[in-house]
Design an enzyme around this catalytic site. Sequence first.
Site, PDB file in Angstrom:
ATOM      1  N   ARG A 103     -24.878  -3.510   8.085  1.00 15.41           N
ATOM      2  CA  ARG A 103     -24.798  -5.038   7.745  1.00 15.41           C
ATOM      3  C   ARG A 103     -24.918  -5.640   9.084  1.00 15.41           C
ATOM      4  NH1 ARG A 103     -19.304  -5.190   4.818  1.00 15.41           N
ATOM      5  NH2 ARG A 103     -20.326  -5.908   3.131  1.00 15.41           N
ATOM      6  N   GLU A 127     -18.840  -7.178  10.710  1.00 19.76           N
ATOM      7  CA  GLU A 127     -19.939  -6.444  11.595  1.00 19.76           C
ATOM      8  C   GLU A 127     -20.828  -7.386  12.259  1.00 19.76           C
ATOM      9  OE1 GLU A 127     -18.429  -3.534   8.527  1.00 19.76           O
ATOM     10  OE2 GLU A 127     -18.965  -5.789   8.406  1.00 19.76           O
ATOM     11  N   LYS A 165       0.852  -1.119  -0.016  1.00 21.24           N
ATOM     12  CA  LYS A 165      -0.084  -0.118   0.019  1.00 21.24           C
ATOM     13  C   LYS A 165       0.982   1.300  -0.027  1.00 21.24           C
ATOM     14  CE  LYS A 165      -3.833   0.275   2.191  1.00 21.24           C
ATOM     15  NZ  LYS A 165      -4.934   0.300   3.324  1.00 21.24           N
TER      16      LYS A 165
END
Length: 628
Positions: free
Chosen positions: A393, A365, A280
Amino acid sequence: MLLDLIHQPEDLKRFSPDQLEQLAAEIRQFLVEKLSVTGGHLAPNLGVVELTIALHYLFNSPQDKFIFDVGHQSYVHKILTGRKDRFDTLRKYKGLCGFVKRSESKHDVWEAGHSSTSLSAAMGMATARDLKGDNNRVVAIIGDGALTGGMALEALNHIGHEKRNLMVILNDNEMSIAPNVGALHNYLGKIRSDKHYVKAKEEVEHLIKKIPAIGGTLAKTVEKLKDSLKYLLVSGVLFEELGYTYLGPIDGHNLPLMLETLRQADSITGPVLVHVITTKGKGYSPAEEDSHTWHGISPYKIESGQVLKTAGPPMYTEVFGNTLIELAKKDPRITAITPAMPGGSGLLKFAQQFPDRMFDVGIAEQHAATFSAALASEGMKPVFAVYSTFLQRAYDQVVHDICRANLNVIFAIDRAGFVGPDGETHQGVYDIAYLRSIPNMVLMMPKDENELRHMMRTAVDYNDGPIAIRYPRINGLGVSMDEPMTPLPIGSWEVLRQGDAAAILAMGPMLPVALEAAELMSKEGQQVRVINARFIKPMDEAMLLQLAKEDLPIITLEEGSQQGGFGSAVLEYYSNQNLYGMRVKIIGIPDYFVEHGSVKEQRQEVGLTSERLVTELQSLVPRKRQRA
């Protein structure tokens, strides 16, 4: 510049492999320059430059379907599909979306701002392709973090079972790769994708099984030996057991290797998983050194990497994090749970101080909600810190595992209301509607950062079930902080401004809008009452009855869905009390998805402004005067 020659993916195919390397460098420079002005998801996109170039170089979008999980790593895809000239508008009002968006380009075949959806989408598209008799490729690009999501694992299993032709690219930016291991896997990948090898393997297995008496036993022995070697040498054994051909891990910044591996993958029948190791922030040192901060970044100075933030009061998120530490020091029952958002939810300092009481469960979640429920069932005080849009979610778990059992879970709902540049997939505007309908739930929202602290004290002291605090993604008002924190009476509202012409019921960041409108009305000789409706559920029924006795027209103002929101709750109350003559005007977010832009522009678009309030008040107040 080569980048100037790219207008559609077809233009890329005229380049030589050496030119692709130069193009990758130019794209990185382009992203660093453009995002220094607009902000955005820099580190994820710097990490997928070679991967995205390789996909568009070898395959044919949009006939071949590229499905980006989450979609915030699609900037390179946008550049290569004719949108580089619009990057000055990235994440701005009516400008280029920061995620994949189907209405923006034919090359955006799937859109998502939440993670872990790409594999299910790929399976659906591959199935539709086969049913229609088409032969296009379907490629899902998913990150290692998103792969932890339960939905992704469900789809991973289904794809392996169905055996359809489908390519999964696992973009892994957490794993390191040793050169010797990489070489071994490159060699094994070539063997696995070789059609002659596959055919010979099948023929040998068939021949062994034909040997009288011992054939079956020998075949099982060979299979066990093969499995032993796989477990010894191949990191992708899990995927192969699920039914995939696994290739990798490979260096995702080695373009020739990327091209060679994707060609191998394209030659394989059935599902194939290509494991790609990336960095990244690749190519920009501040982002490489701190990919967390640079995941989603505000405008910055390119040379130094200094983020250009205006000074001001602390954000609600920061106040939440600091206050939670303060409370946890005195209460060992307090634990913090987050679904892969410790930084965004303001919990990094908490994690440092209480490592044993901080739980980052990954992008999960549903698990986070039920995990919190179980903690509460054993006497702990779990604080589930989650963005409003991501709490959606876990709706079933909130209903079934928390509220139904009436467990003492504290919800810290960040990003409640408009979220600005992140746009429609991240707007936190539905939680009032989807939470207030659940029995046992208490829902509140502070008018400022000081009241947030009191609400956190209220939540910790509350022992009668679940309780939620929603707060926005903005700076506080700069008010002084009370000491000590004191619990608020559940269901209590407060009058911030007196008036006898009409009443505005508002909460959170809508209260300054209401107060401004009341001030404008006072200049016309009309005094409007402004009420801090800080408890959305339960409401202050005594105050609602008092407004009815005074026959005051009411405007409810909320930065949330008008359908099923706070205003609807007020109407329901008066209906249940048979007070049908009450005049209630609801101002909230209309029944459509509000796109990206600044919060101010989003509020202006839907009419959450003092000017709109004044207009509505002017239409209500004369009616009261005439009746008098």
